[in-house]
Write an enzyme that holds these catalytic residues in place. Structure first.
Site, PDB file in Angstrom:
ATOM      1  N   ARG B   8      58.215 -60.300  56.148  1.00 27.52           N
ATOM      2  CA  ARG B   8      57.070 -60.608  55.277  1.00 27.52           C
ATOM      3  C   ARG B   8      56.696 -62.083  55.334  1.00 27.52           C
ATOM      4  O   ARG B   8      55.553 -62.452  55.110  1.00 27.52           O
ATOM      5  CB  ARG B   8      57.344 -60.195  53.832  1.00 27.52           C
ATOM      6  CG  ARG B   8      58.376 -61.032  53.132  1.00 27.52           C
ATOM      7  CD  ARG B   8      58.352 -60.821  51.621  1.00 27.52           C
ATOM      8  NE  ARG B   8      59.622 -61.253  51.041  1.00 27.52           N
ATOM      9  CZ  ARG B   8      59.773 -61.570  49.770  1.00 27.52           C
ATOM     10  NH1 ARG B   8      58.763 -61.532  48.947  1.00 27.52           N
ATOM     11  NH2 ARG B   8      60.959 -61.923  49.310  1.00 27.52           N
ATOM     12  N   SER B  35      54.432 -62.217  46.408  1.00 22.20           N
ATOM     13  CA  SER B  35      55.447 -61.374  47.053  1.00 22.20           C
ATOM     14  C   SER B  35      55.112 -61.088  48.516  1.00 22.20           C
ATOM     15  O   SER B  35      55.982 -61.064  49.369  1.00 22.20           O
ATOM     16  CB  SER B  35      55.566 -60.041  46.311  1.00 22.20           C
ATOM     17  OG  SER B  35      55.989 -60.254  44.988  1.00 22.20           O
ATOM     18  N   GLU B  56      44.650 -50.587  44.453  1.00 20.67           N
ATOM     19  CA  GLU B  56      44.861 -50.497  45.903  1.00 20.67           C
ATOM     20  C   GLU B  56      43.839 -49.599  46.587  1.00 20.67           C
ATOM     21  O   GLU B  56      43.459 -49.838  47.731  1.00 20.67           O
ATOM     22  CB  GLU B  56      46.275 -49.980  46.195  1.00 20.67           C
ATOM     23  CG  GLU B  56      47.402 -50.872  45.671  1.00 20.67           C
ATOM     24  CD  GLU B  56      47.677 -50.684  44.189  1.00 20.67           C
ATOM     25  OE1 GLU B  56      47.120 -49.755  43.572  1.00 20.67           O
ATOM     26  OE2 GLU B  56      48.463 -51.484  43.623  1.00 20.67           O
ATOM     27  N   PHE B  81      52.381 -48.518  47.976  1.00 20.11           N
ATOM     28  CA  PHE B  81      51.051 -48.331  47.385  1.00 20.11           C
ATOM     29  C   PHE B  81      49.952 -48.338  48.456  1.00 20.11           C
ATOM     30  O   PHE B  81      48.971 -47.609  48.350  1.00 20.11           O
ATOM     31  CB  PHE B  81      50.807 -49.393  46.312  1.00 20.11           C
ATOM     32  CG  PHE B  81      52.004 -49.559  45.411  1.00 20.11           C
ATOM     33  CD1 PHE B  81      52.564 -48.448  44.788  1.00 20.11           C
ATOM     34  CD2 PHE B  81      52.612 -50.790  45.228  1.00 20.11           C
ATOM     35  CE1 PHE B  81      53.689 -48.581  43.980  1.00 20.11           C
ATOM     36  CE2 PHE B  81      53.737 -50.927  44.431  1.00 20.11           C
ATOM     37  CZ  PHE B  81      54.282 -49.819  43.800  1.00 20.11           C
ATOM     38  N   HIS B 107      57.520 -55.102  51.736  1.00 17.95           N
ATOM     39  CA  HIS B 107      58.461 -54.381  50.870  1.00 17.95           C
ATOM     40  C   HIS B 107      58.578 -52.900  51.241  1.00 17.95           C
ATOM     41  O   HIS B 107      58.630 -52.021  50.385  1.00 17.95           O
ATOM     42  CB  HIS B 107      58.064 -54.528  49.394  1.00 17.95           C
ATOM     43  CG  HIS B 107      58.193 -55.940  48.883  1.00 17.95           C
ATOM     44  ND1 HIS B 107      57.464 -56.985  49.403  1.00 17.95           N
ATOM     45  CD2 HIS B 107      58.978 -56.463  47.910  1.00 17.95           C
ATOM     46  CE1 HIS B 107      57.779 -58.098  48.769  1.00 17.95           C
ATOM     47  NE2 HIS B 107      58.710 -57.823  47.864  1.00 17.95           N
ATOM     48  N   ASP B 115      64.462 -52.914  42.813  1.00 14.41           N
ATOM     49  CA  ASP B 115      63.315 -52.248  42.184  1.00 14.41           C
ATOM     50  C   ASP B 115      63.465 -50.726  42.170  1.00 14.41           C
ATOM     51  O   ASP B 115      62.833 -50.039  41.371  1.00 14.41           O
ATOM     52  CB  ASP B 115      62.009 -52.631  42.889  1.00 14.41           C
ATOM     53  CG  ASP B 115      61.476 -53.988  42.418  1.00 14.41           C
ATOM     54  OD1 ASP B 115      62.034 -54.524  41.444  1.00 14.41           O
ATOM     55  OD2 ASP B 115      60.532 -54.498  43.038  1.00 14.41           O
ATOM     56  N   ARG B 165      61.145 -57.005  53.040  1.00 18.43           N
ATOM     57  CA  ARG B 165      61.602 -58.078  52.171  1.00 18.43           C
ATOM     58  C   ARG B 165      62.954 -58.638  52.625  1.00 18.43           C
ATOM     59  O   ARG B 165      63.274 -59.803  52.354  1.00 18.43           O
ATOM     60  CB  ARG B 165      61.721 -57.524  50.753  1.00 18.43           C
ATOM     61  CG  ARG B 165      62.242 -58.492  49.728  1.00 18.43           C
ATOM     62  CD  ARG B 165      62.185 -57.856  48.333  1.00 18.43           C
ATOM     63  NE  ARG B 165      62.654 -58.786  47.317  1.00 18.43           N
ATOM     64  CZ  ARG B 165      63.915 -58.856  46.896  1.00 18.43           C
ATOM     65  NH1 ARG B 165      64.830 -58.052  47.398  1.00 18.43           N
ATOM     66  NH2 ARG B 165      64.257 -59.718  45.964  1.00 18.43           N
TER      67      ARG B 165
END
Lengths: 284, 311
Positions: B8, B35, B56, B81, B107, B115, B165
């Site tokens: 990322r 992020s 999104e 998403f 991610h 998460d 990530r």
């Protein structure tokens, strides 16, 4: 380029005649196809005729001319009204209309930007065309273009969440080059919009979302022209025109009939419908 | 292999380079700019960065509209998403008309970590791979991510680049020439082929070293472009070794394992073992713990290879 007459009454008469022609073409092409959506195409005919024969700048000989105004039919199932307007505007031969929904036709069941000249973006899945129109308006703003974006949404389509996501974004970014029009015929496939999931008070909703709103009779060309003119004078926010319409307009046996949302007319019905439309005034 | 970086991290940095070279690069984000690292682009090009908020679906369909005005649109958010929630926008408004939109969410996979399962997408490769005309790229390290993102801007059409990530060891360097659709043989071998993608590439190299100590010669091939798949490279190696392990941080259904199995079943059937998430959802935990829990370590790859060799 379209030619815009300056005489007000002559303009209205010209657009009304074009709208009648578009209606007969809708009926004929759906009759030939044997399937499709007459109700929501007929309810939008006066709006679409006003856009293509009065309001918008475009060049049918160069469909992707950068300086053109854009029209996005977010309620893509009303493709026949768009195809009829594009054919009447010279984007492709009128004879093509008879090939609607056929295997080798460029006229898909729902608009396809890569197959049909003049279609700005492929639509059909509800809500997405409106969001894409917001993206177009944003892109044109970035480029400091004078072009405007017009997008037609359905009342049933207004139940889609993405409509309101895009609405908030357009207001946030002050997209005053964008005009939305709700074809408010109060019918969706399963019945009356007000009986299923009511969108009222729709003007107040758009107003609360930061849009300038105008309510009109969507079958009165003079009112449509007036609203589009007013939209041009509004700076710093997008405009939503709530056009009150009748599903199946100008064909008595289709008017207000939910069954004609997605049912093609029979051969006899085609003849009757075209007869009624032609009796209502001259074609253009 | 001392320095470790996440794929990322390549995103924001590469977007800045692209933005400097091309005024048509536009970046859309969905409230995750820090992020996903798109905040770096925002700082340098505030007029070409648009935060769509937590929306999104609208981000994806707007990107399609922007593309019709000549913009090359990069869209952010988390992989869950971007590919899950907005799947139909990607399918119908971006890919169906073949518009020039790049879907580069971060991610992806279970290494999102704490998460938990709601955020750990193990289906995204399957979802993107099934869409006609979509290019699907899963970079194996920071440098490959940089090159892939830059290359995505050159491809005229929709491209999915899966970013993560977790910090990963370096496999490539600044001079690496990424070619979309080309598999890279990282280690030659004769007994078994390990096809790996994403974070599993570096683990596969470790597995190959350990297998060598046990007298097993493993070939390691990085499949960073999952679509279009490098059919010839895969068949050629399967012909050579006769045994195939596929390793990915994704469900064993629909991802690289499926793609390789589909190809080899038709063209050159050999025993195939899939190392991946075995049709279950993720959970909270540290990335290393999760990789162990779900059987995605270098040891799991070695075991799969040994299993194929009857050892």
């Amino acid at each position: 380029m379209t030619t815009h007459t300056t005489d007000k009454q002559a303009t209205v008469s010209l657009v009304e005649a074009k709208a009648r022609t578009i209606r007969t073409r809708i009926i004929n092409m759906l009759g030939a196809a044997g399937s499709g959506h007459p109700g929501g195409s007929l309810s939008a005919a006066d709006i679409v005729a006003t856009l293509y024969f009065h309001e918008m700048n475009y060049n049918a000989a160069e469909p992707r001319w950068p300086g053109r105004d854009r029209f996005v039919l977010s309620k893509g199932h009303a493709a026949p009204v768009l195809y009829a307007a594009l054919a009447e505007s010279g984007y492709f031969p009128r004879e093509d209309l008879a090939t609607l929904r056929k295997i080798d036709s460029h006229l898909q069941g729902h608009p396809d930007m890569n197959k049909t000249p003049g279609v700005e973006i492929s639509t059909g899945s509800l809500g997405m065309g409106f969001s894409a129109a917001v993206g177009m308006a944003l892109g044109l703003k970035i480029d400091k273009s004078e072009s405007r974006v017009y997008t037609l949404i359905g009342d049933g389509e207004s139940q889609e969440g993405i409509i309101w996501e895009a609405g908030m974004f357009a207001a946030q970014h002050k997209l005053d080059n964008l005009v939305g029009i709700v074809d408010y015929n109060n019918l969706q496939i399963d019945g009356h919009v007000s009986d299923i999931v009511d969108i009222r008070p729709v003007a107040a909703k758009w107003s609360a979302f930061g849009w300038h709103t105008i309510e009109i009779d969507g079958h009165k060309v003079e009112q449509i022209i007036g609203a589009l003119n007013e939209a041009k004078s509004i700076k710093g926010k997008p405009t939503m025109i709530i056009a009150n319409t009748v599903k199946g307009k100008n064909v008595t046996f289709m008017e207000g009939q939910v069954d004609f949302h997605g049912k093609a007319p029979s051969k006899d019905e085609v003849a009757q419908a075209c007869g009624e439309i032609e009796a209502s005034g001259p074609l253009g | 292999m001392s320095e470790k970086r996440a794929t990322r991290e390549a995103y924001g940095e590469t977007l800045i380079e692209l933005g400097r070279a091309n005024p048509n690069i536009v970046v859309l984000e969905a409230d995750l700019a820090k992020s996903t690292t798109t905040i770096k682009f925002k700082k340098e090009f505030p007029d070409r960065f648009f935060d769509c908020g937590v929306a999104e679906q609208n981000m994806m369909a707007m990107a399609a509209g922007l593309a019709t005005t000549g913009k090359i649109c990069f869209t952010g958010s988390f992989a869950m998403f971007a590919t899950g929630r907005a799947f139909e926008q990607v399918r119908n408004t971006i890919a169906y008309p073949s518009l020039n939109v790049k879907i580069c969410p971060t991610h992806a996979g279970i290494t999102v970590g704490a998460d938990g399962g709601s955020h750990q997408t193990i289906e995204d490769i399957a979802l993107m791979r099934v869409i006609p005309g979509m290019t699907v790229i899963v970079p194996a390290d920071y440098y490959e991510a940089k090159k892939a993102i830059a290359k995505a801007a050159e491809i005229d059409g929709p491209v999915y680049v899966r970013l993560g990530r977790a910090t990963l060891p370096m496999i490539f360097d600044e001079d690496y020439d990424f070619v979309p659709g080309k598999a890279i043989v990282l280690k030659q071998g004769t007994d078994v082929t390990i096809f790996a993608t994403g974070i599993m590439v570096s683990s596969s190299l470790v597995a190959a070293e350990n297998l060598a100590k046990a007298g097993i010669s493993a070939e390691v091939i990085n499949i960073s472009t999952i679509k279009p798949l490098d059919d010839n490279a895969i068949i050629e190696s399967a012909v050579k070794t006769g045994r195939v392990v596929v390793a990915e941080e994704h469900s064993i259904i629909g991802g690289l394992g499926s793609a390789v199995a589909e190809l080899l079943c038709e063209k050159h059937p050999v025993p195939v073992a899939r190392v991946g998430i075995k049709d279950v959802f993720g959970r909270s935990g540290e990335p290393a713990e999760l990789l162990k829990y779900y059987g995605l370590t270098d040891e799991d790859i070695s075991q799969a290879a040994k299993g194929l060799l009857g050892k």
